[in-house]
Design a protein around this motif. Structure first.
Motif, PDB file in Angstrom:
ATOM      1  N   SER A 134       0.824  -1.213   0.000  1.00  0.00           N
ATOM      2  CA  SER A 134       0.000   0.000   0.000  1.00  0.00           C
ATOM      3  C   SER A 134       0.860   1.265   0.000  1.00  0.00           C
ATOM      4  N   SER A 138       1.073   3.875  -3.184  1.00  0.00           N
ATOM      5  CA  SER A 138       0.591   5.232  -2.897  1.00  0.00           C
ATOM      6  C   SER A 138       1.646   6.273  -3.225  1.00  0.00           C
ATOM      7  N   CYS A 171      -1.948   8.566   1.564  1.00  0.00           N
ATOM      8  CA  CYS A 171      -1.188   7.334   1.834  1.00  0.00           C
ATOM      9  C   CYS A 171      -1.711   6.618   3.075  1.00  0.00           C
ATOM     10  N   ASN A 174      -5.134   4.942   2.278  1.00  0.00           N
ATOM     11  CA  ASN A 174      -4.932   3.752   1.462  1.00  0.00           C
ATOM     12  C   ASN A 174      -4.321   2.616   2.278  1.00  0.00           C
ATOM     13  N   THR A 227     -14.171  -0.169  -1.418  1.00  0.00           N
ATOM     14  CA  THR A 227     -13.336   0.971  -1.807  1.00  0.00           C
ATOM     15  C   THR A 227     -14.164   2.232  -1.994  1.00  0.00           C
ATOM     16  N   SER A 231     -13.733   5.560   0.251  1.00  0.00           N
ATOM     17  CA  SER A 231     -13.367   6.841  -0.379  1.00  0.00           C
ATOM     18  C   SER A 231     -14.390   7.931  -0.081  1.00  0.00           C
ATOM     19  N   LEU A 283      -8.417  10.266  -3.814  1.00  0.00           N
ATOM     20  CA  LEU A 283      -8.385   9.048  -3.027  1.00  0.00           C
ATOM     21  C   LEU A 283      -9.055   7.893  -3.768  1.00  0.00           C
ATOM     22  N   LEU A 286      -6.688   6.639  -6.544  1.00  0.00           N
ATOM     23  CA  LEU A 286      -5.557   5.911  -5.960  1.00  0.00           C
ATOM     24  C   LEU A 286      -5.988   4.524  -5.474  1.00  0.00           C
ATOM     25  N   ASP A 287      -7.109   4.454  -4.774  1.00  0.00           N
ATOM     26  CA  ASP A 287      -7.577   3.159  -4.261  1.00  0.00           C
ATOM     27  C   ASP A 287      -7.933   2.198  -5.388  1.00  0.00           C
TER      28      ASP A 287
END
Length: 629
Positions: A134, A138, A171, A174, A227, A231, A283, A286-287
């Protein structure tokens, strides 16, 4: 005369002289396991290359779609290397759950269940690899985006090395998400870490496709919904909790002396602080990128670890015949390697040419079929010992060392026509009489003060239960209260059922973990026994058939004893007892049915011929009951 006289040379001590050490010859079993290991390593390397290509393609395409810049693609290809390394660590740990499954101790309480599931070496290592993956993906993603909002440092007038709050939040969120996904794997949600061994041989490419598509619907949709929810919740948590309380507490209470220059601005109102809703799209992207990169390798890994090996290539490189090769491989003590050997044996047992090579062997004793049967019975005996052994409790964890038996005979020296390796050890006769067993231990009458205290305690408990029932009855009279209580009871029932199922799964992993080995052995024996009616010219199978039937009956008896033992011990679970008994019955009924079906198939083929064999009275009665049912 010369003063220098010749002196005899000192004799070299043969014990101290360096001698050429001759290496001991390598046994055939070691060479076979080395071939297994080399083939599996090459297959796993091919899986790693495909995973690397998948990581590079997803990372490059996603960064291009997000930024619209072709110049970021070479950098994305370069940064895919640390992502590949972190993902390889995670996949390696997940692979160890297949090659060496853990044996958790059954726990009856929720606290013991959670602590024992998380606080052990395997679980901590798995969560650590999730954290490494992770944090790697990230930081790689934020670096590839390359904007000031996602930079690592956000200089201030007080400190040029002040950290960027937006990047820290992305970060950290995540990291928490993937630790949650790793915890779901550890607690057995969906049995994602459980090995899935194939039941029939199919082309390898199709096996990989089936593994991906079978898990793509429910599992992926569940992860995507998690997810999306995460988020959406993180911006609210950032606005209401993180910036209002957490940063201030961390800044002024815990790390004030060391980290205040770097995160001191996080607790102050500033225009540099990221908006709550501006974090949501970053976010989410990214996820999703991290989840998509992870999903496909995890789903495709199982066939690379469990699909059958290419034994034709092994036979060509070995001086042994295929039948002798597999008989030698059966002596392995590694259950992971035994799975591949038994899958190949099960395949060739259905091929007449291979059966003919076994049945037509007229070499001196033991010939091929007798030697094969001996190894199969020995492996079946190992499973029987595991089924009959005591279940480790939470108070007495299992020890790695087993008590030695110096007087125990070599199992391979026992005549195969007798199923002595399955006969239980004779126990000493109990010194208790029948009256003590029926009446139980003598109970002393408690003193008067203790009896009075017990009476008061029971009265208080009954009063509390009466008040509780009255309160619940008043709540149920309202529509909202009735709905809330109904949902609460449903959640409570599901919670206790989950505790019972997890307890049962742990007990079965400790005792019936190698049942699939026994199932394949019984299937091989049954196939060869049925084929021997027409193909076994010399009657080798008839010599070992009584021992085989007795072994299967005793294995069935051990399964029934394990089911009764687990069902009795499930009483400590309270409300989770029903779920545990249901799980145990479901799993062990399949094992018991496999034994009974094998006996019925043999009985239908041999018919009255079985009457010529002599069995112990209990074995004969069990065989008759199974064949009549």
């Amino acid at each position: 005369m010369s003063l220098i006289q010749a002196q005899p040379l000192p004799q070299r001590d043969s014990t101290n002289a360096p001698s050429r050490t001759t290496s001991a010859p390598v046994s055939p079993l070691v060479k076979i396991e080395k071939q297994y290991r080399a083939f599996l390593s090459k297959r796993y390397i091919s899986f790693a290359w495909r995973s690397g290509i998948w990581i590079t393609s997803i990372l490059s395409s996603s960064i291009f779609l997000y930024t619209g810049s072709f110049g970021k693609i070479p950098l994305a290809i370069l940064f895919s290397l640390p992502v590949f390394v972190s993902l390889a660590l995670l996949l390696r740990v997940r692979k160890s759950y297949i090659t060496q499954p853990p044996k958790p101790i059954p726990r009856s309480t929720i606290s013991g269940l959670i602590i024992s599931s998380i606080w052990n070496e395997r679980s901590i290592t798995l969560l650590f690899t999730y954290a490494v993956y992770s944090l790697t993906i990230s930081n790689v993603w934020c670096t590839l985006v390359g904007t000031d909002k996602l930079a690592l440092f956000n200089p201030t007038t007080r400190n040029k090395l002040a950290l960027n709050e937006r990047r820290i939040v992305l970060c950290s969120s995540n990291l928490i998400l993937f630790l949650f996904l790793g915890s779901k794997d550890i607690f057995g949600v969906g049995d994602k870490l459980r090995p899935t061994w194939p039941q029939k041989k199919i082309p390898f490419a199709r096996a990989v496709q089936n593994s991906i598509f079978d898990n793509l619907t429910f599992d992926t949709s569940n992860s995507l919904s998690t997810t999306l929810i995460w988020s959406t919740l993180v911006p609210f948590a950032y606005k209401l909790v993180l910036r209002s309380y957490v940063w201030k507490w961390v800044n002024w209470r815990i790390w004030a002396l060391f980290f205040r220059p770097f995160i001191g601005s996080f607790a102050r109102p500033s225009t540099r602080a990221p908006g709550a809703w501006s974090l949501a799209p970053q976010l989410l992207v990214l996820d999703l990128v991290a989840l998509i990169i992870l999903q496909l390798p995890v789903k495709a890994m199982m066939p690379y670890v469990t699909q059958p090996l290419n034994f034709d290539a092994f036979y060509k490189k070995s001086p042994l015949t295929p039948e002798r090769y597999l008989i030698t491989a059966l002596k392995s003590q590694d259950p992971y390697y035994l799975q591949f050997t038994l899958m190949e044996l099960l395949r060739i047992s259905h091929i007449p040419s291979h059966r003919k090579a076994l049945f037509s062997d007229v070499s001196k004793s033991p010939n091929l079929i007798i030697e094969l049967w001996q190894e199969l019975l020995l492996q079946l005996g190992q499973v029987n010992v595991s089924l009959s052994s005591a279940i480790p409790s939470q108070d007495s964890p299992p020890t790695s060392s087993t008590p030695s038996r110096p007087n125990a005979p070599d199992p391979r020296s026992i005549p195969i026509r007798q199923a002595d390796i399955f006969r239980p050890i004779t126990k000493k006769q109990s010194t208790y009489g029948l009256k003590e067993v029926l009446d139980g231990p003598i109970k002393s009458i408690p003193p008067a003060p203790i009896a009075k205290a017990t009476e008061v305690t029971n009265l208080a408990v009954s009063k509390i239960e009466q008040v509780q029932s009255q309160v619940v009855g008043k709540i149920e009279t309202t529509p909202i209260g009735e709905t809330v209580l109904k949902e609460t009871r449903g959640w409570k029932k599901g919670f206790y059922e989950w505790i019972g199922q997890d307890w049962a799964k742990r007990g079965l992993k400790n005792n019936a973990k190698d049942w699939l080995l026994a199932q394949r052995i019984i299937e091989i024996m049954t196939t060869l026994a049925i084929a021997s009616i027409e193909e076994d010219t010399y009657g080798y199978i008839q010599q070992v058939l009584p021992a085989s039937l007795e072994a299967i009956v005793r294995l069935r008896s051990s399964i029934m004893s394990l089911e009764a033992r687990l069902s009795y011990q499930a009483g400590i679970l309270g409300q989770g007892r029903e779920g545990a008994i249901r799980e145990v019955g479901t799993e062990l009924s399949i094992a018991r049915g496999a034994c009974e079906n094998a006996i019925r198939r043999i009985g239908e083929k041999f018919g009255p011929t079985l009457g010529a064999f002599r069995f112990a009275p209990s074995i004969a009665q069990a065989l008759g009951n199974i064949c009549k049912s």
